[in-house]
Design a protein around this motif. Structure first.
Motif, PDB file in Angstrom:
ATOM      1  N   SER A 229       8.570   4.631  10.368  1.00 45.36           N
ATOM      2  CA  SER A 229       9.743   4.155   9.647  1.00 45.36           C
ATOM      3  C   SER A 229       9.830   4.803   8.259  1.00 45.36           C
ATOM      4  N   ALA A 230       8.695   4.897   7.583  1.00 39.68           N
ATOM      5  CA  ALA A 230       8.680   5.467   6.231  1.00 39.68           C
ATOM      6  C   ALA A 230       8.986   6.960   6.224  1.00 39.68           C
ATOM      7  N   PHE A 231       8.539   7.655   7.257  1.00 37.16           N
ATOM      8  CA  PHE A 231       8.715   9.111   7.320  1.00 37.16           C
ATOM      9  C   PHE A 231       9.443   9.499   8.606  1.00 37.16           C
ATOM     10  N   GLU A 232      10.537   8.799   8.904  1.00 37.03           N
ATOM     11  CA  GLU A 232      11.184   8.995  10.195  1.00 37.03           C
ATOM     12  C   GLU A 232      11.664  10.416  10.420  1.00 37.03           C
ATOM     13  N   GLY A 233      12.059  11.122   9.389  1.00 37.38           N
ATOM     14  CA  GLY A 233      12.499  12.501   9.567  1.00 37.38           C
ATOM     15  C   GLY A 233      11.376  13.408  10.046  1.00 37.38           C
ATOM     16  N   ASP A 234      10.153  13.113   9.633  1.00 34.56           N
ATOM     17  CA  ASP A 234       9.007  13.951   9.994  1.00 34.56           C
ATOM     18  C   ASP A 234       8.248  13.460  11.216  1.00 34.56           C
ATOM     19  N   LEU A 235       8.248  12.157  11.453  1.00 33.60           N
ATOM     20  CA  LEU A 235       7.421  11.602  12.528  1.00 33.60           C
ATOM     21  C   LEU A 235       8.198  11.215  13.781  1.00 33.60           C
ATOM     22  N   THR A 236       9.519  11.355  13.750  1.00 40.43           N
ATOM     23  CA  THR A 236      10.307  11.072  14.949  1.00 40.43           C
ATOM     24  C   THR A 236       9.931  12.072  16.029  1.00 40.43           C
ATOM     25  N   GLY A 237       9.684  11.581  17.217  1.00 44.54           N
ATOM     26  CA  GLY A 237       9.340  12.460  18.330  1.00 44.54           C
ATOM     27  C   GLY A 237       7.865  12.798  18.423  1.00 44.54           C
ATOM     28  N   ILE A 238       7.060  12.344  17.470  1.00 39.30           N
ATOM     29  CA  ILE A 238       5.611  12.571  17.519  1.00 39.30           C
ATOM     30  C   ILE A 238       4.998  11.419  18.302  1.00 39.30           C
ATOM     31  N   ASP A 239       4.218  11.751  19.324  1.00 40.32           N
ATOM     32  CA  ASP A 239       3.575  10.716  20.129  1.00 40.32           C
ATOM     33  C   ASP A 239       2.660   9.885  19.234  1.00 40.32           C
TER      34      ASP A 239
ATOM     35  N   VAL B  95       0.881  -1.167   0.000  1.00 49.02           N
ATOM     36  CA  VAL B  95       0.000   0.000   0.000  1.00 49.02           C
ATOM     37  C   VAL B  95       0.920   1.217   0.000  1.00 49.02           C
ATOM     38  N   THR B  96       0.336   2.367  -0.215  1.00 51.45           N
ATOM     39  CA  THR B  96       1.119   3.591  -0.264  1.00 51.45           C
ATOM     40  C   THR B  96       0.712   4.487   0.887  1.00 51.45           C
ATOM     41  N   TYR B  97       1.678   4.929   1.678  1.00 50.74           N
ATOM     42  CA  TYR B  97       1.419   5.931   2.709  1.00 50.74           C
ATOM     43  C   TYR B  97       1.811   7.279   2.128  1.00 50.74           C
ATOM     44  N   ARG B  98       0.943   8.267   2.332  1.00 44.81           N
ATOM     45  CA  ARG B  98       1.223   9.633   1.871  1.00 44.81           C
ATOM     46  C   ARG B  98       1.241  10.556   3.077  1.00 44.81           C
ATOM     47  N   PHE B  99       2.319  11.341   3.182  1.00 39.56           N
ATOM     48  CA  PHE B  99       2.461  12.301   4.273  1.00 39.56           C
ATOM     49  C   PHE B  99       3.233  13.510   3.751  1.00 39.56           C
ATOM     50  N   ASN B 100       2.687  14.700   3.954  1.00 37.98           N
ATOM     51  CA  ASN B 100       3.331  15.942   3.487  1.00 37.98           C
ATOM     52  C   ASN B 100       3.743  15.862   2.019  1.00 37.98           C
ATOM     53  N   ASN B 101       2.841  15.391   1.176  1.00 36.84           N
ATOM     54  CA  ASN B 101       3.067  15.274  -0.266  1.00 36.84           C
ATOM     55  C   ASN B 101       4.214  14.352  -0.650  1.00 36.84           C
ATOM     56  N   GLN B 102       4.612  13.484   0.242  1.00 35.07           N
ATOM     57  CA  GLN B 102       5.587  12.438  -0.060  1.00 35.07           C
ATOM     58  C   GLN B 102       4.854  11.115   0.016  1.00 35.07           C
ATOM     59  N   MET B 103       5.256  10.172  -0.835  1.00 36.40           N
ATOM     60  CA  MET B 103       4.626   8.851  -0.802  1.00 36.40           C
ATOM     61  C   MET B 103       5.681   7.764  -0.677  1.00 36.40           C
ATOM     62  N   MET B 104       5.330   6.735   0.096  1.00 41.69           N
ATOM     63  CA  MET B 104       6.223   5.594   0.314  1.00 41.69           C
ATOM     64  C   MET B 104       5.404   4.308   0.258  1.00 41.69           C
ATOM     65  N   TYR B 105       5.948   3.289  -0.408  1.00 40.25           N
ATOM     66  CA  TYR B 105       5.321   1.977  -0.388  1.00 40.25           C
ATOM     67  C   TYR B 105       5.654   1.294   0.934  1.00 40.25           C
ATOM     68  N   VAL B 106       4.655   0.667   1.520  1.00 35.15           N
ATOM     69  CA  VAL B 106       4.839  -0.113   2.742  1.00 35.15           C
ATOM     70  C   VAL B 106       3.974  -1.371   2.638  1.00 35.15           C
ATOM     71  N   PRO B 107       4.320  -2.416   3.378  1.00 32.75           N
ATOM     72  CA  PRO B 107       3.421  -3.571   3.392  1.00 32.75           C
ATOM     73  C   PRO B 107       2.163  -3.216   4.174  1.00 32.75           C
ATOM     74  N   PRO B 108       1.048  -3.840   3.870  1.00 33.94           N
ATOM     75  CA  PRO B 108      -0.161  -3.547   4.645  1.00 33.94           C
ATOM     76  C   PRO B 108       0.023  -4.000   6.097  1.00 33.94           C
ATOM     77  N   ALA B 109      -0.257  -3.111   7.012  1.00 33.08           N
ATOM     78  CA  ALA B 109      -0.105  -3.420   8.435  1.00 33.08           C
ATOM     79  C   ALA B 109      -1.246  -4.322   8.896  1.00 33.08           C
ATOM     80  N   GLU B 110      -0.925  -5.230   9.794  1.00 35.69           N
ATOM     81  CA  GLU B 110      -1.940  -6.135  10.326  1.00 35.69           C
ATOM     82  C   GLU B 110      -2.847  -5.447  11.341  1.00 35.69           C
TER      83      GLU B 110
END
Length: 148
Positions: free
Chosen positions: A42-52, A16-31
C-alpha cells in the motif's frame, strides 16, 4: 533505604517507517508478517504492484560489535520484533530476485505479473525439451513452486 527500579518495556510504537528505493513512508506497526507485506504494498504501490508477496522481505539496521549490520526479520519473529521497536524506527523493505534455474526458459508473462496459473497452462504444455530436463534436475517440490 534501597529503591528498586523496575525495567519497563517501551510503549509500542504508534508508527514505524518503511524504506524502499530511498523513499520512506510512515505506516502503523503490522501485527504479523502478512499484514506488513500488505502495508508495504500500500505504501509503495507503484513499485510493489505485481510483485509476488513471497518475494517481499524486511530488515532492520542494528549496531552490533561496533558495526552497523542489516538483520532480516523472519515471518515467525515479526510480532516479537515489532513489540520492541522504537517510535518511527526504520524497517527496510526488499524485493528478493526471482529464483531462476540456469538454462530454463523465461517464465511466461502471466507468471511474472502474478497472473493465474491457468493463464499459462498452454505455454507450459508447449515448452521445449529443456523443460523435461529441468524436471529431472530440480526437486519436484521446488519445481512446483517455480511452475505457474
Amino acid at each position: 533505604m534501597r529503591t528498586s527500579t523496575r525495567r519497563q518495556s517501551p510503549a509500542p510504537a504508534d508508527l514505524v517507517t518503511y524504506r524502499f528505493n530511498n523513499q520512506m513512508m510512515y505506516v502503523p506497526p503490522a501485527e504479523n508478517f502478512d499484514q506488513a507485506v500488505t502495508f508495504a504494498r500500500s505504501a509503495f504501490e507503484g513499485d510493489l504492484t505485481g510483485i509476488d508477496k513471497s518475494r517481499i522481505s524486511f530488515s532492520l539496521n542494528v549496531l552490533a560489535n561496533g558495526k552497523q549490520s542489516s538483520v532480516g526479520i523472519s515471518r515467525v519473529a515479526w510480532s516479537t520484533t515489532m513489540s520492541h521497536l522504537a517510535q518511527y524506527e526504520i524497517i527496510d523493505v526488499h524485493v528478493q530476485p526471482e529464483l531462476r534455474v540456469p538454462g530454463s526458459p523465461e517464465p511466461p508473462p502471466s507468471y511474472r505479473s502474478c497472473g493465474s496459473p491457468k493463464d499459462s497452462e498452454k505455454e507450459q504444455h508447449s515448452s521445449s525439451h529443456s523443460s523435461s530436463l529441468i524436471h529431472r534436475l530440480v526437486p519436484t517440490r521446488l519445481f512446483q513452486r517455480l511452475s505457474p
